[in-house]
Design a protein around this motif. Structure first.
Motif, PDB file in Angstrom:
ATOM      1  N   GLU A  76       0.839  -1.191   0.000  1.00 51.50           N
ATOM      2  CA  GLU A  76       0.000   0.000   0.000  1.00 51.50           C
ATOM      3  C   GLU A  76       0.884   1.255   0.000  1.00 51.50           C
ATOM      4  OE1 GLU A  76      -3.321   0.274  -0.116  1.00 51.50           O
ATOM      5  OE2 GLU A  76      -3.534  -1.895  -0.307  1.00 51.50           O
ATOM      6  N   PRO A  77       0.345   2.398  -0.477  1.00 52.75           N
ATOM      7  CA  PRO A  77       1.139   3.640  -0.456  1.00 52.75           C
ATOM      8  C   PRO A  77       1.648   4.003   0.945  1.00 52.75           C
ATOM      9  CG  PRO A  77      -0.806   3.918  -1.832  1.00 52.75           C
ATOM     10  CD  PRO A  77      -0.951   2.581  -1.157  1.00 52.75           C
ATOM     11  N   LEU A  78       0.825   3.754   1.964  1.00 52.36           N
ATOM     12  CA  LEU A  78       1.277   3.951   3.337  1.00 52.36           C
ATOM     13  C   LEU A  78       1.777   2.614   3.863  1.00 52.36           C
ATOM     14  CD1 LEU A  78       1.604   5.729   5.836  1.00 52.36           C
ATOM     15  CD2 LEU A  78      -0.716   5.095   6.512  1.00 52.36           C
ATOM     16  N   PHE A  79       3.091   2.494   3.997  1.00 50.20           N
ATOM     17  CA  PHE A  79       3.686   1.231   4.430  1.00 50.20           C
ATOM     18  C   PHE A  79       4.940   1.537   5.232  1.00 50.20           C
ATOM     19  CE2 PHE A  79       6.886  -2.137   3.565  1.00 50.20           C
ATOM     20  CZ  PHE A  79       6.264  -3.181   4.222  1.00 50.20           C
ATOM     21  N   ILE A  80       4.983   1.056   6.463  1.00 47.32           N
ATOM     22  CA  ILE A  80       6.150   1.251   7.316  1.00 47.32           C
ATOM     23  C   ILE A  80       6.335   0.027   8.190  1.00 47.32           C
ATOM     24  CG2 ILE A  80       4.738   2.538   8.988  1.00 47.32           C
ATOM     25  CD1 ILE A  80       7.281   4.047   9.794  1.00 47.32           C
ATOM     26  N   VAL A  81       7.572  -0.424   8.300  1.00 42.95           N
ATOM     27  CA  VAL A  81       7.926  -1.533   9.182  1.00 42.95           C
ATOM     28  C   VAL A  81       8.655  -0.964  10.392  1.00 42.95           C
ATOM     29  CG1 VAL A  81       9.308  -3.622   9.447  1.00 42.95           C
ATOM     30  CG2 VAL A  81       8.051  -3.227   7.325  1.00 42.95           C
ATOM     31  N   MET A  82       8.184  -1.338  11.566  1.00 37.29           N
ATOM     32  CA  MET A  82       8.844  -0.960  12.812  1.00 37.29           C
ATOM     33  C   MET A  82       9.259  -2.239  13.517  1.00 37.29           C
ATOM     34  SD  MET A  82       6.538   2.259  14.100  1.00 37.29           S
ATOM     35  CE  MET A  82       6.380   3.730  13.043  1.00 37.29           C
ATOM     36  N   ALA A  83      10.552  -2.488  13.528  1.00 33.62           N
ATOM     37  CA  ALA A  83      11.088  -3.723  14.092  1.00 33.62           C
ATOM     38  C   ALA A  83      11.655  -3.447  15.476  1.00 33.62           C
ATOM     39  CB  ALA A  83      12.168  -4.296  13.189  1.00 33.62           C
ATOM     40  N   THR A  84      11.485  -4.410  16.388  1.00 32.90           N
ATOM     41  CA  THR A  84      12.045  -4.272  17.732  1.00 32.90           C
ATOM     42  C   THR A  84      13.081  -5.356  17.968  1.00 32.90           C
ATOM     43  OG1 THR A  84      10.487  -5.744  18.887  1.00 32.90           O
ATOM     44  CG2 THR A  84       9.781  -3.469  18.517  1.00 32.90           C
ATOM     45  N   GLN A  85      14.000  -5.071  18.869  1.00 32.16           N
ATOM     46  CA  GLN A  85      14.938  -6.101  19.303  1.00 32.16           C
ATOM     47  C   GLN A  85      15.437  -5.782  20.706  1.00 32.16           C
ATOM     48  OE1 GLN A  85      18.208  -6.408  16.533  1.00 32.16           O
ATOM     49  NE2 GLN A  85      19.285  -4.662  17.369  1.00 32.16           N
ATOM     50  N   ASN A  86      15.851  -6.837  21.388  1.00 34.82           N
ATOM     51  CA  ASN A  86      16.355  -6.758  22.754  1.00 34.82           C
ATOM     52  C   ASN A  86      17.883  -6.682  22.693  1.00 34.82           C
ATOM     53  OD1 ASN A  86      17.262  -7.315  25.347  1.00 34.82           O
ATOM     54  ND2 ASN A  86      15.659  -8.810  25.772  1.00 34.82           N
ATOM     55  N   PRO A  87      18.508  -5.660  23.292  1.00 33.34           N
ATOM     56  CA  PRO A  87      19.963  -5.497  23.141  1.00 33.34           C
ATOM     57  C   PRO A  87      20.817  -6.407  24.020  1.00 33.34           C
ATOM     58  CG  PRO A  87      19.102  -3.776  24.534  1.00 33.34           C
ATOM     59  CD  PRO A  87      17.911  -4.575  24.068  1.00 33.34           C
ATOM     60  N   VAL A  88      20.226  -7.073  25.011  1.00 34.34           N
ATOM     61  CA  VAL A  88      21.050  -7.828  25.961  1.00 34.34           C
ATOM     62  C   VAL A  88      20.902  -9.331  25.839  1.00 34.34           C
ATOM     63  CG1 VAL A  88      21.162  -5.960  27.639  1.00 34.34           C
ATOM     64  CG2 VAL A  88      19.292  -7.602  27.760  1.00 34.34           C
ATOM     65  N   GLU A  89      19.744  -9.817  25.436  1.00 31.34           N
ATOM     66  CA  GLU A  89      19.518 -11.262  25.378  1.00 31.34           C
ATOM     67  C   GLU A  89      19.950 -11.783  24.016  1.00 31.34           C
ATOM     68  OE1 GLU A  89      15.975 -14.457  26.437  1.00 31.34           O
ATOM     69  OE2 GLU A  89      15.534 -12.339  26.239  1.00 31.34           O
ATOM     70  N   GLN A  90      21.068 -12.524  23.969  1.00 33.37           N
ATOM     71  CA  GLN A  90      21.638 -12.963  22.704  1.00 33.37           C
ATOM     72  C   GLN A  90      21.471 -14.462  22.458  1.00 33.37           C
ATOM     73  OE1 GLN A  90      22.584 -10.665  20.638  1.00 33.37           O
ATOM     74  NE2 GLN A  90      22.258  -9.103  22.193  1.00 33.37           N
ATOM     75  N   GLU A  91      21.036 -15.226  23.463  1.00 35.32           N
ATOM     76  CA  GLU A  91      20.872 -16.667  23.270  1.00 35.32           C
ATOM     77  C   GLU A  91      19.695 -16.937  22.328  1.00 35.32           C
ATOM     78  OE1 GLU A  91      20.183 -20.741  25.917  1.00 35.32           O
ATOM     79  OE2 GLU A  91      20.493 -18.813  26.895  1.00 35.32           O
ATOM     80  N   GLY A  92      19.948 -17.736  21.293  1.00 30.02           N
ATOM     81  CA  GLY A  92      18.907 -18.087  20.343  1.00 30.02           C
ATOM     82  C   GLY A  92      18.523 -16.959  19.413  1.00 30.02           C
TER      83      GLY A  92
END
Length: 338
Positions: free
Chosen positions: A148-164
């Motif tokens: 669609e003309p209005l399209f945005i992805v906002m991704a999140t991530q945790n900076p400390v938990e690296q296992e898996g």
């Protein structure tokens, strides 16, 4: 640089200000984060939002989608996710004529897409998402399906938990317009958070008892976003400001010419995408401040969000505990103002 006059408060600015106010009522103590989410929306770019668990990353993005006239989808990234779970796939349907394949769109086909914990999905899934972000389309079985003309992805991530987890490669991180950090709120704001959530729980319990729910204001129409983008496109950027943005990015590639610390800290500098992002975000920031021109403060305000994920720090910097934000601060100190 000759300064222009302030722009009049247009209907688009009023509606975006209303959207910002509504988000602020749902998210306590994160005014900078709310502003960055709106900058990403108005600049037509995708955001990577990073912070410790429980800091309202998902809540902030949901508050944006809830108060905007849009289709919202949330993808919970897990190690067993497949690319088709994101983009969609061709499914065979039986018909009276025999049978046919039909495309069933995945959750990426929405206006606002929340990619929760993006670093928990394997590389193939991350690549499928990032390709859709960059190309604004998905190709399945030889057929192209556009967003669609209005399209945005906002991704999140945790900076400390690296296992898996599967860290995003630097080249793919570059596709995010901004990398937004969320930090712990002051204790005064945390008290307000407790009261806010308690009030929401009481309102929910009351609505279950009476069967009546509080009336919600009409969402902000999509046209307000498009109107704002048209106004932002007309924001004046002087030649001196364009050169200033290019100088900041170029300094990350030749740090030896800018003091003693930068050449020790920076291993790989930023790409031209950083210059484009500074220009786009700088114009949005100026528009949100009510000005029709970009000044150095606009660029300096958004520079950390634009550059922190585009700099590759040296082992020496990492050993000294130097953060990307410290590097950006030194860059802004060393590069001459226009």
């Amino acid at each position: 640089m000759a300064k222009e006059s302030l722009i009049e408060r247009s209907d688009a600015r009023g509606q975006i200000a209303a959207l910002q106010e509504r988000m602020g009522q749902a998210i306590i103590g994160q005014t900078a984060v709310i502003e960055r989410l709106l900058i990403g929306l108005l600049a037509d770019g995708n955001l990577l939002v990073e912070g410790m668990p429980g800091l309202a990353k998902t809540r902030a993005i949901k508050a944006l989608a809830r108060n905007l006239e849009c289709a919202f989808s949330r993808i919970q990234f897990t190690p067993d996710l497949l690319p088709a779970d994101v983009t969609g796939t061709e499914i065979y349907f039986r018909t009276e004529a025999g049978g046919e394949f039909r495309f069933e769109p995945g959750p990426i086909f929405a206006n606002v897409v929340l990619a929760d914990e993006i670093n928990r999905a394997p590389a193939k899934v991350q690549a499928a998402l990032l390709e859709a972000m960059e190309e604004r389309q998905v190709t399945i079985a030889g057929k192209t399906h556009r967003m669609e003309p209005l399209f945005i992805v906002m991704a999140t991530q945790n900076p400390v938990e690296q296992e898996g987890t599967y860290p995003l490669p630097e080249a793919q991180m570059d596709r995010f317009l901004m990398h937004v950090h969320i930090t712990y709120p002051p204790v005064e704001d945390e008290v307000e958070v407790i009261l806010l959530v308690r009030g929401e729980e009481q309102a929910k319990a009351e609505s279950l008892k009476t069967g009546l729910s509080a009336e919600k204001p009409a969402p902000i129409p999509q046209e307000a976003v498009f109107a704002a983008r048209r106004e932002i496109a007309a924001i004046h950027v002087s030649d001196a400001m364009v050169r200033y943005m290019a100088d900041i990015v170029n300094a990350t590639r030749i740090p030896g010419e800018f003091g003693e610390d930068l050449p020790r800290w920076i291993d790989i500098g930023a790409s031209p995408r950083a210059s484009l992002a500074l220009d786009r975000c700088g114009r949005v920031h100026a528009w949100m401040q009510g000005r029709n021109y970009v000044d150095p403060e606009d660029v300096r305000t958004i520079a950390p969000d634009v550059l922190r994920h585009r700099l590759t720090l040296s082992y020496e910097a990492q050993g000294e505990g130097v953060t990307p934000d410290q590097v950006v601060d030194e860059l802004l100190r060393q590069v001459a103002l226009p």
